[in-house]
Design an enzyme around this catalytic site. Structure first.
Site, PDB file in Angstrom:
ATOM      1  N   GLN A  36      -4.851  -1.836   9.421  1.00 16.99           N
ATOM      2  CA  GLN A  36      -4.631  -3.154   8.824  1.00 16.99           C
ATOM      3  C   GLN A  36      -5.259  -4.236   9.713  1.00 16.99           C
ATOM      4  OE1 GLN A  36      -3.126  -3.711   5.752  1.00 16.99           O
ATOM      5  NE2 GLN A  36      -3.824  -5.804   6.066  1.00 16.99           N
ATOM      6  N   ASP A  52     -11.143   2.180   3.468  1.00 18.74           N
ATOM      7  CA  ASP A  52     -11.485   0.776   3.234  1.00 18.74           C
ATOM      8  C   ASP A  52     -12.985   0.562   3.021  1.00 18.74           C
ATOM      9  OD1 ASP A  52      -9.329  -0.986   3.118  1.00 18.74           O
ATOM     10  OD2 ASP A  52      -9.011  -0.928   5.287  1.00 18.74           O
ATOM     11  N   LYS A  94       0.837  -1.210   0.000  1.00 18.10           N
ATOM     12  CA  LYS A  94       0.000   0.000   0.000  1.00 18.10           C
ATOM     13  C   LYS A  94       0.866   1.252   0.000  1.00 18.10           C
ATOM     14  CE  LYS A  94      -3.690  -2.598   2.156  1.00 18.10           C
ATOM     15  NZ  LYS A  94      -4.335  -3.076   3.374  1.00 18.10           N
TER      16      LYS A  94
END
Ligand code: NAP
Length: 285
Positions: free
Chosen positions: A97, A120, A53
């Protein structure tokens, strides 16, 4: 028949190149795009994902802020960091994460992220907006799958799509996105009876269960499109999908590979959400 392989790496590169142009245009207006990535502990797979990322951000010109916290970090400490980032105008997107360690409540952490910075698309407000057909952001993996289908001119409308897996981050939102594209959708899970029969009725089969090579030819209608979201590690340590590629690719019309299929698209969609968040927060949408 040998299936067409849907190339996620190539399409993701195209998406990222387009985003790079947008990010450069924003910079010329004095607006920088920033993504904060929080990782708790030292899980090697999570570390690999976070590094990918960060590399994507660098490629596009998005500033990435990494917060690598020790495994002992408490939920309160993590929530405090999220609160700080929610109030930091240089941070447009916040990503934690997953999975988190057992002593931290994932739901509380996700709910603490400002929905406008939820890159997300896991926050209940964004999930709700998706459900009612008014999404602000799209969930990365399911959106990546839809882009991959559409870029390859695979018709979704009117098709029977079977999604195997019902997690909050893949299966359920995948079904909602396909429904929004006017597919008829069936969701299967670990308690589904006659799963092979149901899968075999799919025009488009999306599999996200995390069981190595679970989907074999008897689960697939000849000519179907098969999208493999799953990622597991085989006995030899190599990454393997939920679909037995060597056999299913002989009967499907199109198929994704693990790797180079859904994974790169997921990451590209995260970048897309970050750029969208930047536009939103600067009243440019
Ligand atoms: P998850 O939260 O563990 O959910 C797995 C789902 O699969 C559950 O709904 C479970 O059903 C279902 N399932 C498990 N065994 C099954 C079986 N034998 N038959 C039918 N359904 C079964 O996993 P996830 O987060 O959705 O991820 C799924 C896979 O996708 C994992 O391998 C993950 O690594 C991968 N993934 C890949 C990407 C990417 O970008 N490529 C992104 C995200 C995830 P129940 O609900 O009944 O338990």
């Amino acid at each position: 028949m040998s299936a067409k392989v849907l190339n996620g790496t190539e399409l993701a590169a195209k998406v990222k190149a387009e985003l790079k142009v947008k990010v450069e245009a924003l910079r010329e207006k004095g607006i920088n795009s920033g993504l904060a990535v929080i990782i708790v502990g030292d899980d090697p797979a999570s570390r690999v994902y976070v590094n990918h990322k960060k590399n994507d951000c660098a490629e596009i010109g998005i500033k990435s802020f990494e917060y690598a916290l020790p495994a002992s970090t408490s939920e309160e400490e993590l929530l405090e960091l999220i609160d700080t980032l929610n109030n930091d105008s240089s941070v447009n997107g916040i990503l934690v994460q997953l999975p988190l360690r057992k002593h931290i409540n994932e739901d509380r952490v996700i709910a603490a992220i400002n929905p406008e910075k939820d890159a997300d698309c896991f926050h209940p407000v964004n999930v709700g907006n998706l459900m009612i057909g008014k999404p602000q952001f799209l969930p990365c993996t399911p959106a990546g799958v839809v882009e991959l289908l559409e870029a390859n001119n695979i018709q979704i409308e009117g098709k029977h799509c079977v999604v195997v897996g019902r997690s909050n981050i893949v299966g359920k939102p995948q079904a909602i996105l396909l429904l929004a594209k006017n597919a008829t959708v069936t969701i299967c899970h670990s308690k589904t009876a006659n799963i092979a029969d149901i899968c075999r009725s799919a025009d488009i089969l999306v599999v996200a269960i995390g069981k190595a090579e679970f989907i074999k030819p008897e689960y697939v209608k000849p000519g179907a499109v098969v999208i493999d979201v799953g990622v597991s590690r085989g006995a030899d340590g190599k990454l393997v999908g939920d679909v037995q590629f060597s056999t299913v690719s002989e009967i499907a019309s199109a198929i994704t590979k693990v790797t180079g299929g859904v994974g790169p698209m997921t990451r590209a969609m995260l970048m897309k959400n970050t750029v969208k968040a930047t536009l939103l927060q600067n009243n440019l949408l």
